[in-house]
Design a protein around this motif. Structure first.
Motif: not given
Length: 270
Positions: A104-109, A129-133, A247-252, A256-262
């Motif tokens: 989230x920090x790397x993409x949204x922010x 490494x955390x972003x890649x994972x 927006x960037x593709x990474x942000x979208x 999308x992935x984060x929102x699907x969790x909730x």
């Protein structure tokens, strides 16, 4: 001098507070929960101004205090969740620690790895490494049905392509509020991706509110807007997931992935 310092601190924190609230909501999936962490961050700074690192950029200093609190709490959300929210929390608990925050920090922010590492207080290679994972785990997330509300054809096509490439099914694209209502009735989405201003001057906010209130109250929503600060004022219900234009593709993909969790998204005042 002390008064001037306090004023400077208030100004720098205030300018970046909307973005902290956006991040906290995306991280927790809830306006109420995210705002609670943001409020705790402000309280920590007021009680100990030394916690706010004035040697780094104001946004990084604010986010760093937030992460100190978030980490000390174990990144916990409420333990009173039930139903879909409980299952979402169980899924999140299986993700590698720190990956969602880093993504989230790397993409949204839009923080470069250097700044991300500073906020999370980890080496830069660990931040990478955390972003890649996170990307790898995101690719394994469950697929679902995504409804797009967007009046600009090129943007709609771009969003549709990205969502499909992620393995999700697009239920359709609506350009107006009335079309969105018809599309929602035809097939229940697992996620709504919506612009704010639609064709014929109708409102994406109104469309989403009606869909949630009349049909599917637990469907998460991502709003896209060129003016995110207008939706993060602290007055009334606000979105948990918000993407800025352009927006960037990474942000979208991340949102999308984060929102699907909730399982739910607060409605908004138009």
């Amino acid at each position: 001098m002390a008064e001037a310092t306090t004023v400077d601190l208030t100004t720098s924190v205030g300018a970046n507070l909307p973005y902290l609230r956006r991040y906290a909501r995306a991280l927790t999936g809830s306006q109420e929960r995210g705002d609670s962490y943001a409020a705790a961050t402000l309280e920590a700074i007021l009680s100990d101004q030394g916690a706010y690192d004035r040697t780094i950029a104001p946004k990084l200093a604010l986010f760093k205090v937030f992460h100190t609190i978030w980490s000390s709490s174990g990144g916990a959300m409420a333990d009173t969740d039930t139903g879909l929210a409980s299952r979402a929390q169980a899924h999140l608990s299986r993700l590698t620690s720190g990956t969602r925050e880093a993504l989230l920090l790397h993409t949204i922010e839009e923080m470069p790895l250097t700044d991300l590492a500073r906020v999370m207080d980890v080496p830069e290679d660990e931040a990478a490494r955390l972003v890649d994972i996170a990307y790898a785990e995101m690719a394994k997330s469950l697929s679902g049905r995504v409804m797009i509300i967007e009046d600009e054809a090129i943007i709609a096509l771009d969003l549709e392509s990205m969502v499909a490439e992620m393995g999700h099914q697009v239920t359709g694209v609506a350009r107006t509020e009335s079309a969105a209502m018809d599309l929602a009735k035809a097939e229940k989405p697992d996620l709504i991706l919506s612009d704010i201003q639609l064709a014929d001057n109708s409102s994406g906010i109104d469309a989403v509110n009606r869909i949630l209130e009349q049909h599917y109250p637990d469907v998460p929503v991502i709003f896209i807007t060129a003016f995110p600060e207008r939706l993060l004022t602290g007055d009334g219900p606000e979105p948990a997931f918000l993407i800025s234009k352009p927006y960037t593709e990474e942000q979208v993909r991340s949102a999308v992935s984060q929102a699907m969790f909730f399982s739910s998204t607060e409605t908004l005042k138009a």
